[in-house]
Motif scaffolding. Structure first.
Motif, PDB file in Angstrom:
ATOM      1  N   ILE A  34      20.988  -8.355  -1.561  1.00 18.85           N
ATOM      2  CA  ILE A  34      20.211  -9.370  -0.819  1.00 18.85           C
ATOM      3  C   ILE A  34      20.910  -9.676   0.502  1.00 18.85           C
ATOM      4  CG2 ILE A  34      19.422 -11.786  -0.822  1.00 18.85           C
ATOM      5  CD1 ILE A  34      19.194 -11.542  -3.912  1.00 18.85           C
ATOM      6  N   CYS A  35      22.225  -9.919   0.429  1.00 18.82           N
ATOM      7  CA  CYS A  35      22.994 -10.264   1.641  1.00 18.82           C
ATOM      8  C   CYS A  35      22.973  -9.124   2.653  1.00 18.82           C
ATOM      9  CB  CYS A  35      24.434 -10.622   1.276  1.00 18.82           C
ATOM     10  SG  CYS A  35      24.568 -12.209   0.439  1.00 18.82           S
ATOM     11  N   CYS A  38      20.197  -9.287   4.916  1.00 15.08           N
ATOM     12  CA  CYS A  38      20.043 -10.568   5.620  1.00 15.08           C
ATOM     13  C   CYS A  38      20.460 -10.431   7.088  1.00 15.08           C
ATOM     14  CB  CYS A  38      20.900 -11.625   4.923  1.00 15.08           C
ATOM     15  SG  CYS A  38      20.921 -13.214   5.769  1.00 15.08           S
ATOM     16  N   HIS A  40      21.982 -12.493   8.798  1.00 17.31           N
ATOM     17  CA  HIS A  40      23.270 -13.150   9.034  1.00 17.31           C
ATOM     18  C   HIS A  40      24.458 -12.371   8.469  1.00 17.31           C
ATOM     19  CE1 HIS A  40      21.068 -16.570  10.486  1.00 17.31           C
ATOM     20  NE2 HIS A  40      20.385 -16.624   9.359  1.00 17.31           N
ATOM     21  N   PHE A  41      24.175 -11.243   7.814  1.00 19.35           N
ATOM     22  CA  PHE A  41      25.256 -10.450   7.201  1.00 19.35           C
ATOM     23  C   PHE A  41      26.065  -9.739   8.274  1.00 19.35           C
ATOM     24  CE2 PHE A  41      26.747  -6.455   5.176  1.00 19.35           C
ATOM     25  CZ  PHE A  41      27.517  -7.008   4.163  1.00 19.35           C
ATOM     26  N   CYS A  51      29.418 -13.592   5.442  1.00 17.28           N
ATOM     27  CA  CYS A  51      28.226 -14.353   5.787  1.00 17.28           C
ATOM     28  C   CYS A  51      28.428 -14.974   7.166  1.00 17.28           C
ATOM     29  CB  CYS A  51      27.973 -15.435   4.737  1.00 17.28           C
ATOM     30  SG  CYS A  51      26.626 -16.540   5.194  1.00 17.28           S
ATOM     31  N   ILE A  53      26.863 -17.359   8.402  1.00 16.19           N
ATOM     32  CA  ILE A  53      26.611 -18.800   8.383  1.00 16.19           C
ATOM     33  C   ILE A  53      27.824 -19.564   7.836  1.00 16.19           C
ATOM     34  CG2 ILE A  53      25.152 -20.653   7.449  1.00 16.19           C
ATOM     35  CD1 ILE A  53      23.677 -18.891   9.418  1.00 16.19           C
ATOM     36  N   LEU A  58      31.968 -11.376   1.323  1.00 10.88           N
ATOM     37  CA  LEU A  58      30.940 -10.902   0.384  1.00 10.88           C
ATOM     38  C   LEU A  58      31.234  -9.457   0.026  1.00 10.88           C
ATOM     39  CD1 LEU A  58      27.892 -12.143   2.527  1.00 10.88           C
ATOM     40  CD2 LEU A  58      28.941 -13.379   0.629  1.00 10.88           C
ATOM     41  N   CYS A  75      23.626 -19.299  -1.570  1.00  9.60           N
ATOM     42  CA  CYS A  75      23.421 -18.967  -0.158  1.00  9.60           C
ATOM     43  C   CYS A  75      23.295 -20.276   0.640  1.00  9.60           C
ATOM     44  CB  CYS A  75      22.138 -18.133  -0.053  1.00  9.60           C
ATOM     45  SG  CYS A  75      21.506 -17.970   1.623  1.00  9.60           S
ATOM     46  N   PRO A  76      23.943 -20.384   1.814  1.00 13.25           N
ATOM     47  CA  PRO A  76      23.905 -21.645   2.571  1.00 13.25           C
ATOM     48  C   PRO A  76      22.602 -21.913   3.329  1.00 13.25           C
ATOM     49  CG  PRO A  76      25.202 -20.033   3.753  1.00 13.25           C
ATOM     50  CD  PRO A  76      24.830 -19.399   2.441  1.00 13.25           C
ATOM     51  N   LEU A  77      21.670 -20.951   3.350  1.00 13.86           N
ATOM     52  CA  LEU A  77      20.409 -21.191   4.066  1.00 13.86           C
ATOM     53  C   LEU A  77      19.550 -22.206   3.316  1.00 13.86           C
ATOM     54  CD1 LEU A  77      19.401 -17.549   5.061  1.00 13.86           C
ATOM     55  CD2 LEU A  77      20.370 -19.323   6.541  1.00 13.86           C
ATOM     56  N   LYS A  81      18.581 -17.883  -0.108  1.00 17.99           N
ATOM     57  CA  LYS A  81      18.053 -16.582  -0.533  1.00 17.99           C
ATOM     58  C   LYS A  81      18.493 -16.255  -1.963  1.00 17.99           C
ATOM     59  CE  LYS A  81      17.488 -14.660   4.064  1.00 17.99           C
ATOM     60  NZ  LYS A  81      17.509 -13.483   4.911  1.00 17.99           N
ATOM     61  N   TRP A  82      19.520 -16.936  -2.442  1.00 18.11           N
ATOM     62  CA  TRP A  82      19.956 -16.820  -3.838  1.00 18.11           C
ATOM     63  C   TRP A  82      20.705 -18.097  -4.209  1.00 18.11           C
ATOM     64  CZ3 TRP A  82      25.267 -17.019  -4.215  1.00 18.11           C
ATOM     65  CH2 TRP A  82      26.002 -16.674  -3.068  1.00 18.11           C
TER      66      TRP A  82
END
Ligand code: SF4
Length: 128
Positions: A34-35, A38, A40-41, A51, A53, A58, A75-77, A81-82
């Motif tokens: 997932i990351c 993303c 932001h990865f 990350c 953010i 990771l 996930c900090p969003l 996202k998870w």
């Protein structure tokens, strides 16, 4: 105290309070996928990144310095996202627990944190 260290202390205090439970390697790998997709990865290698953010490391592995390995992380969003593993949501730590955790950070851990990318300077919905 700089933000990344403060976040690490907060996350580790929660994780320890919950019994220091790890996700399985398979679960960490699924989150890494997932990351990896993303925006932001920040890639550091075929199986490692950070990350953009929160600045956390990771990886695909069930290892200590991997945000994806701890059962209590998310996930900090906003929306994330998870999220945390089932049963590990909403773990609160007191100011006293934070102080105990802060005092236990080793020089090696501080160096390890310095080696991961700095987080973006934008709001992400984290409490810290
Ligand atoms: S933790 Fe969330 S914001 Fe950070 S890279 Fe993974 S999916 Fe993206």
């Amino acid at each position: 105290m700089f933000d990344k260290l403060k976040r690490f202390i907060s996350e580790r205090a929660k994780w320890k309070k919950a019994g220091s439970v790890y996700r399985t390697t398979n679960e960490a790998q699924q989150l890494f996928e997932i990351c990896k997709k993303c925006e932001h990865f920040k890639k550091k290698g075929p199986a490692e990144g950070s990350c953009g953010i929160c600045g956390c490391r990771l990886t695909r592995s069930k290892e200590y310095f991997n945000k994806l390995a701890w059962a209590t992380t998310r996930c900090p969003l906003e929306p994330p996202k998870w999220v945390e593993m089932k049963g590990f949501e909403n773990i609160e730590v007191s100011e006293e627990e934070m102080q105990i955790e802060e005092a236990s950070v080793t020089k090696e851990e501080q160096e390890q944190l310095n080696n991961t990318a700095a987080p973006a300077k934008k709001k992400c919905g984290c409490k810290n």
